[in-house]
Design a protein around this motif. Structure first.
Motif: not given
Lengths: 346, 237
Positions: A13, A20, A281, A304, A307-308, A311-312, A319-320, A323, A326
């Motif tokens: 992440g 990002y 992103k 972010l 989180v990504e 979540s993946s 996933k997306e 993201v 959020s």
């Protein structure tokens, strides 16, 4: 989930978050100076990555044609704008900042590309190809609209992105590429496997952020960019032209795009149209920071990324969705707590 | 005799409304010219057009050169500086950074010496040099706006309502500084609603009404004009 997996996800992440963060910083920079929400930022990243991949294979990248096309466009716009004042000196100056540099860079790339001189030369050539695209794009799409509203600029930005993606398909083709990592090594720190590439990503991002803060805090041109962001008319009456700050901001955005490209190209396969999702992103992170502050945007970018990655792991199909969702509670929170203000300062 | 600034038949329109209707004026080297007139007479628009911030018709010549296609930023480099009515400071930057940016077109090397000169003129700014411009008082803001303009080492300094919203004592100081500047060779175009104060320091004066110059001449003659003294100086008391 045990601790090892959590650590691995956090590492992943942070690596993504660093990329990002670069995108978010570029978006905040361009928005503060020009009020343009730079959707094509992701395109600078993909074009940089695809150019690197082509140079690695000893091919002439499609960005040569792209650069020449943009330079020609900028030249036509400049010549039309100069129609009241058609002196040889003026026309010479226009050629010197459009077709001449673009032609020299293209020539150098065509000569050097087949020699495969190694990653350092490839990176240098890619930078020379992509960075000037920033100012040329500003000249073509945004300089004529300098007084337009944020909405009009956003529409122009979407248009510029669509045009650049289309040109990307023509010049790079539909195939995806990935470059070799700059450093191919892994370390084991306790239970954690750390790849050298992810350390490079984080290190390069931190260095770039420090350099940017020195640039804005210490140099006259950096202060001039801040000044144009604070008060456009105040900047003009001390002699800082709107066009100059726009060009510098776009060149810096493209340069940050190259750094992102170098870091991301070995980690993921890039296609001509990957730019949008990558840019989005960064945009989410920049929006969380209010599109006006660097530090919150960088923080949001790292959050972010984490989180990504989580979540993946838990719900990779969503996933997306997770993201991008959020952003909603944060926007709600911001709209409750920050006072409304005009975005059209005049 | 060639004027430093020569404005001939200048016209500025906002859509259908012509805010400046064929104004001609000139500023001689080393003098203070003032344009006085009521609120809404078009004075601010006139200065913005001379600076190149608004599209205008008619001629603006500076040191004999036509400025028609010279953008505002380039006019700064040629020696024209504007201190606008709203000051247009960089509020979230320090006083010193505001001043440094004033010398943007002259380059980094000149900054230390220019800073010293401006701080000598406005010692208050030196005390406050690390403060954000947005935290200054009204009088200090006016000093900073003037200091920032002077950093560019202008030959023509245009001041838009420098007395606006300031206490009488501060107005007196500011206008004293303006006449000091003239004595160092800077020519000044001063736009003021406060006609009495402006006429006291100016060499030549123009009276502007509804976008047009209705009266012009040496400042002392204008100050003695019965119509001017009635309307602008509150004469008859």
């Amino acid at each position: 989930m045990d601790g090892t997996i959590a650590l691995f996800l956090i590492q992943d992440g942070i690596t993504n978050g660093a990329i990002y963060a670069l995108l978010a910083v570029a978006l905040v920079l361009v928005f503060a100076v020009t009020r343009v929400i730079l959707i094509p930022q992701g395109d600078f990243v993909t074009f940089g990555g695809l150019s690197l991949a082509a140079l690695e294979m000893g091919r002439v990248p499609g960005s040569v044609a792209m650069l020449l096309a943009l330079a020609a466009g900028a030249m036509v716009m400049d010549l039309v704008a100069a129609r009241h004042d058609f002196r040889a000196k003026r026309i010479g100056a226009i050629l010197l900042r459009t077709l001449v540099p673009a032609g020299l860079i293209s020539g150098a790339v065509v000569l050097l590309a087949p020699l495969q001189l190694g990653p350092a030369v490839s990176i240098l050539l890619t930078a020379c190809l992509v960075i000037p695209m920033g100012p040329y794009l500003y000249r073509i799409a945004f300089q004529p609209l300098a007084r337009a509203s944020v909405l009009v600029l956003l529409i122009a930005s979407v248009g510029a992105h669509l045009a650049m993606t289309g040109l990307g398909l023509v010049f790079f083709g539909a195939e995806g590429y990935r470059t070799a990592p700059l450093i191919d090594a892994n370390f084991q720190i306790g239970p954690l496997f750390v790849s050298a590439q992810s350390l490079l990503v984080i290190g390069a991002t931190v260095v770039l952020l420090v350099l940017l803060s020195v640039f804005f805090g210490r140099t006259l041109i950096g202060k001039a960019l801040r000044a144009s962001a604070i008060n456009q008319r105040g900047a003009r009456i001390v002699g800082i032209s709107t066009e100059l700050s726009g060009r510098v901001a776009f060149a810096m955005a493209a340069a940050i795009g190259i750094v992102s490209a170098i870091l991301i190209a070995p980690l993921t396969t890039l296609y001509y149209d990957s730019g949008f999702l990558i840019g989005l992103k960064g945009f989410v992170a920049a929006i969380i920071g209010g599109l006006s502050a660097y530090v919150p945007a960088v923080g949001a970018a790292f959050a972010l990324g984490i989180v990504e990655s989580f979540s993946s792991f838990w719900a990779s199909a969503f996933k997306e969705v997770i993201v991008f969702m959020s952003i909603l509670p944060i926007l709600l929170w911001r709209s409750i707590w920050s006072p409304p203000h005009d975005d059209e300062e005049e | 005799m060639s004027a430093l600034l020569e404005v001939a038949d200048l016209r500025v329109a906002y859509g259908q409304v012509e805010a400046v209707q064929g104004v001609s004026l000139s500023v001689e080297p080393g003098t203070i010219a003032t344009v006085i007139g009521a609120n809404g007479a078009g004075k601010t628009t006139l200065l913005a057009a001379i600076m190149g911030l608004l599209p205008a018709k008619g001629g603006v010549h500076f040191e004999g050169e036509d400025l028609a296609y010279v953008p505002a930023e380039e006019r700064v480099a040629r020696g024209i500086s504007l201190v606008p009515e709203q000051r247009d400071l960089f509020a979230t930057m320090s006083v010193q950074e505001n001043l440094e940016l004033g010398a943007f077109r002259r380059g980094r090397a000149e900054i230390p010496q220019r800073l010293e000169e401006v701080y000598a003129l406005f010692p208050r700014l030196k005390e406050r040099r690390r403060q954000h411009a947005g935290t200054l008082s009204g009088g200090e803001r006016q000093m900073l706006a003037m200091g920032r303009a002077l950093m560019a080492r202008p030959r023509l300094l245009m001041l838009d309502e420098p007395s606006l919203g300031l206490a009488p004592l501060i107005v007196r100081d500011i206008l004293k500084t303006v006449s000091q500047l003239r004595d160092t060779g800077v020519s000044i175009l001063l736009v003021e609603q406060n006609a009495r104060a402006a006429l006291a320091v100016a060499d030549t004066a123009y009276v502007m009404e509804l976008g047009a110059i209705t009266l012009s001449g040496p400042a002392s003659t204008i100050a003695a004009d019965p119509k001017v003294s009635e309307i602008y100086l509150g004469g008859g008391h």
